[in-house]
Design an enzyme around this catalytic site. Structure first.
Site, mmCIF file in Angstrom:
data_model
loop_
_atom_site.group_PDB
_atom_site.id
_atom_site.type_symbol
_atom_site.label_atom_id
_atom_site.label_comp_id
_atom_site.label_asym_id
_atom_site.label_seq_id
_atom_site.Cartn_x
_atom_site.Cartn_y
_atom_site.Cartn_z
ATOM 1 N N ASP A 80 0.748 -1.316 0.050
ATOM 2 C CA ASP A 80 -0.333 -0.131 0.035
ATOM 3 C C ASP A 80 0.861 1.150 0.141
ATOM 4 O OD1 ASP A 80 -2.408 1.270 0.119
ATOM 5 O OD2 ASP A 80 -2.506 1.481 2.373
ATOM 6 N N HIS B 117 -7.330 10.385 4.473
ATOM 7 C CA HIS B 117 -6.915 9.196 5.250
ATOM 8 C C HIS B 117 -7.073 9.572 6.871
ATOM 9 C CE1 HIS B 117 -4.619 8.233 1.493
ATOM 10 N NE2 HIS B 117 -5.025 6.998 1.841
ATOM 11 N N GLY B 118 -7.298 8.666 7.873
ATOM 12 C CA GLY B 118 -6.887 8.882 9.345
ATOM 13 C C GLY B 118 -8.477 9.331 9.789
ATOM 14 N N GLY C 146 -9.000 5.674 2.283
ATOM 15 C CA GLY C 146 -9.717 6.585 3.309
ATOM 16 C C GLY C 146 -11.137 6.255 3.467
ATOM 17 N N VAL D 279 -9.337 0.003 4.130
ATOM 18 C CA VAL D 279 -9.762 0.243 5.533
ATOM 19 C C VAL D 279 -8.503 -0.045 6.624
ATOM 20 C CG1 VAL D 279 -11.204 -0.332 7.433
ATOM 21 C CG2 VAL D 279 -11.869 -0.445 4.963
#
Length: 294
Positions: free
Chosen positions: A82, A178-179, A209, A231
């Site tokens: 990734d 993301h996050g 994301g 995920v």
């Protein structure tokens, strides 16, 4: 069985369902994902990022672990690097046996991203490994990048990119990040852009994301052509909560029991997610290739 991510996503593209791509750094995470997929008759993608691989989930341990687990089940499993950015790391993962690599050149100028992606595709395809790239830029939720339209993927530019690189699937920026999102905020996705991207490219599309995006957003994104959903944050949150709950119930609990609780909670979450995105009961895995069915 361990298989190319391309095999998995070609079928999900054809039949409009999503496949979960879960970031895993240890045996509890990988086993939870793969066993959940097996029980739900679903394909699954195990992935790990360069930073995760360097800090904890070393490829020398993760590759044989995932390969062994994949060989125990009757469903297709892919192993993906990734957000690879370093050529040497990407080449090393291809040589190790990863069945897909992502080259993330999304922060580069368009032509540089394209040229480097093309080189990675040539290298990977010779080894039977498929490639994911990103165009547009899926940034960080903490920086409100999900609301920065300048980062979103341009369909016509994407068409040029795909045709010139030969990439197998494309991560697109349509309003996720993301996050963790700020408390109480659910991202607003550009579904019109997604529908146009799917029509223009006619290929597997990836949503980065996926954590915190909301059930309705995820289901609609899949219905419009998203085939792989990344995920990480949500799964880690589930595992952390399970361990803390066990400690609260029994402060003297041993570490192994905490790991078992975390794995059980992650497995249940993966099963829920598989059903959310429609990949349950979607396979007929032969000796060589993956063939999904309605």
């Amino acid at each position: 069985m361990l298989t190319s991510m391309k095999n998995i996503l070609e079928d999900s593209h054809k039949h409009y369902y999503g496949v979960m791509a879960m970031n895993c750094v240890n045996i509890e995470m990988a086993r939870a994902a793969i066993m959940a997929a097996s029980e739900e008759n679903s394909p699954i993608i195990i992935q790990i990022g360069p930073k995760q691989m360097k800090l904890h989930g070393h490829k020398e341990e993760m590759y044989p672990l995932v390969k062994d687990l994949a060989e125990r089940v009757h469903v297709p499993v892919a192993l993906n690097l990734d957000h690879g950015t370093d050529y040497d790391v990407i080449a090393d993962c291809i040589n190790t046996g990863f069945t897909n690599v992502m080259f993330d050149g999304s922060s580069l100028p368009f032509e540089e991203n394209l040229q480097k992606t093309e080189i990675i595709c040539q290298l990977a395809h010779m080894a039977g490994c498929s490639v994911e790239a990103e165009l547009g830029h899926v940034g960080m939720a903490v920086d409100d990048d999900d609301e920065n339209f300048d980062l979103f993927t341009n369909p016509e530019q994407a068409k040029d990119f795909v045709e010139r690189t030969g990439v197998d699937c494309l991560a697109v920026a349509i309003g996720t990040a993301h996050g963790d999102y700020p408390k109480g905020r659910v991202p607003k996705l550009d579904f019109e852009r997604l529908a146009l991207l799917k029509k223009t490219l006619d290929m597997p599309l990836v949503l980065h994301g996926g954590s915190g995006t909301g059930e309705e957003n995820i289901k609609k994104a899949v219905s419009l052509g998203i085939n792989k959903i990344n995920v990480a944050t949500d799964v880690c949150t589930v595992a952390k909560k399970a361990m803390l709950d066990e400690v609260e119930k029994n402060p003297k609990i041993d570490y192994v029991s905490m790991c078992i609780a975390a794995e059980k909670s992650m497995k249940e979450y993966v099963k829920y997610y598989i059903n959310l995105i429609g990949s349950n009961n979607r396979f007929n895995f032969g000796d060589v290739e993956y063939h999904g069915h309605e």
